[in-house]
Design a protein around this motif. Structure first.
Motif, PDB file in Angstrom:
ATOM      1  N   HIS A  55       2.608  66.075  -9.394  1.00  0.00           N
ATOM      2  CA  HIS A  55       2.139  64.725  -9.694  1.00  0.00           C
ATOM      3  C   HIS A  55       2.101  63.910  -8.406  1.00  0.00           C
ATOM      4  O   HIS A  55       3.123  63.755  -7.738  1.00  0.00           O
ATOM      5  N   GLN A  71      -1.827  66.528 -11.316  1.00  0.00           N
ATOM      6  CA  GLN A  71      -2.343  65.200 -11.680  1.00  0.00           C
ATOM      7  C   GLN A  71      -2.293  64.323 -10.443  1.00  0.00           C
ATOM      8  O   GLN A  71      -1.224  64.074  -9.897  1.00  0.00           O
ATOM      9  N   ILE A  96       1.499  60.287  -6.842  1.00  0.00           N
ATOM     10  CA  ILE A  96       1.542  58.883  -7.262  1.00  0.00           C
ATOM     11  C   ILE A  96       1.590  57.978  -6.039  1.00  0.00           C
ATOM     12  O   ILE A  96       1.765  58.441  -4.918  1.00  0.00           O
ATOM     13  N   ASP A 114      -2.933  60.738  -9.184  1.00  0.00           N
ATOM     14  CA  ASP A 114      -3.166  59.331  -9.493  1.00  0.00           C
ATOM     15  C   ASP A 114      -3.421  58.527  -8.226  1.00  0.00           C
ATOM     16  O   ASP A 114      -4.005  57.450  -8.295  1.00  0.00           O
ATOM     17  N   ALA A 115      -2.998  59.042  -7.065  1.00  0.00           N
ATOM     18  CA  ALA A 115      -3.200  58.333  -5.801  1.00  0.00           C
ATOM     19  C   ALA A 115      -3.048  59.313  -4.643  1.00  0.00           C
ATOM     20  O   ALA A 115      -2.323  60.298  -4.739  1.00  0.00           O
TER      21      ALA A 115
END
Length: 99
Positions: A45, A72, A47, A74-75
């Protein structure tokens, strides 16, 4: 480095619904080599924290039985995230949780 799941049903259900194996926030020119995750909601992940996001080179990474997402993002920093030689599966087995 290998992260795997617990065999306790209550913990396993939570881990497959909410658990994140590797979480990357602010890190400049990160190098990650030969890591593997098994049995989490999210394997890797990316973020953004209050100090920023990650960029880097991720070589030989893998995630199996990642119920929500193997990776994933996200940023990331504008330089980006390079994933090479990654192996990912994302699936749900009803025996492991209530998703």
């Amino acid at each position: 480095m290998v992260f795997t799941f617990s065999n306790k049903k209550e913990f396993l259900s939570w881990q497959l619904t909410h658990g994140r194996s590797f979480v990357f926030a602010r890190s400049d020119w990160e190098y990650v080599f030969n890591t593997f995750s098994f049995g989490y909601a999210i394997g890797y992940h990316f973020i953004e924290s209050k100090t920023g996001a990650c960029n880097g080179n991720f070589l030989g990474i893998g995630a199996d039985m990642a119920v929500n997402a193997s990776v994933q993002i996200d940023a990331s920093q504008k330089m980006g995230i390079l994933i090479t030689n990654g192996e990912f599966t994302s699936f749900l087995n009803p025996a492991y949780g209530s998703n």
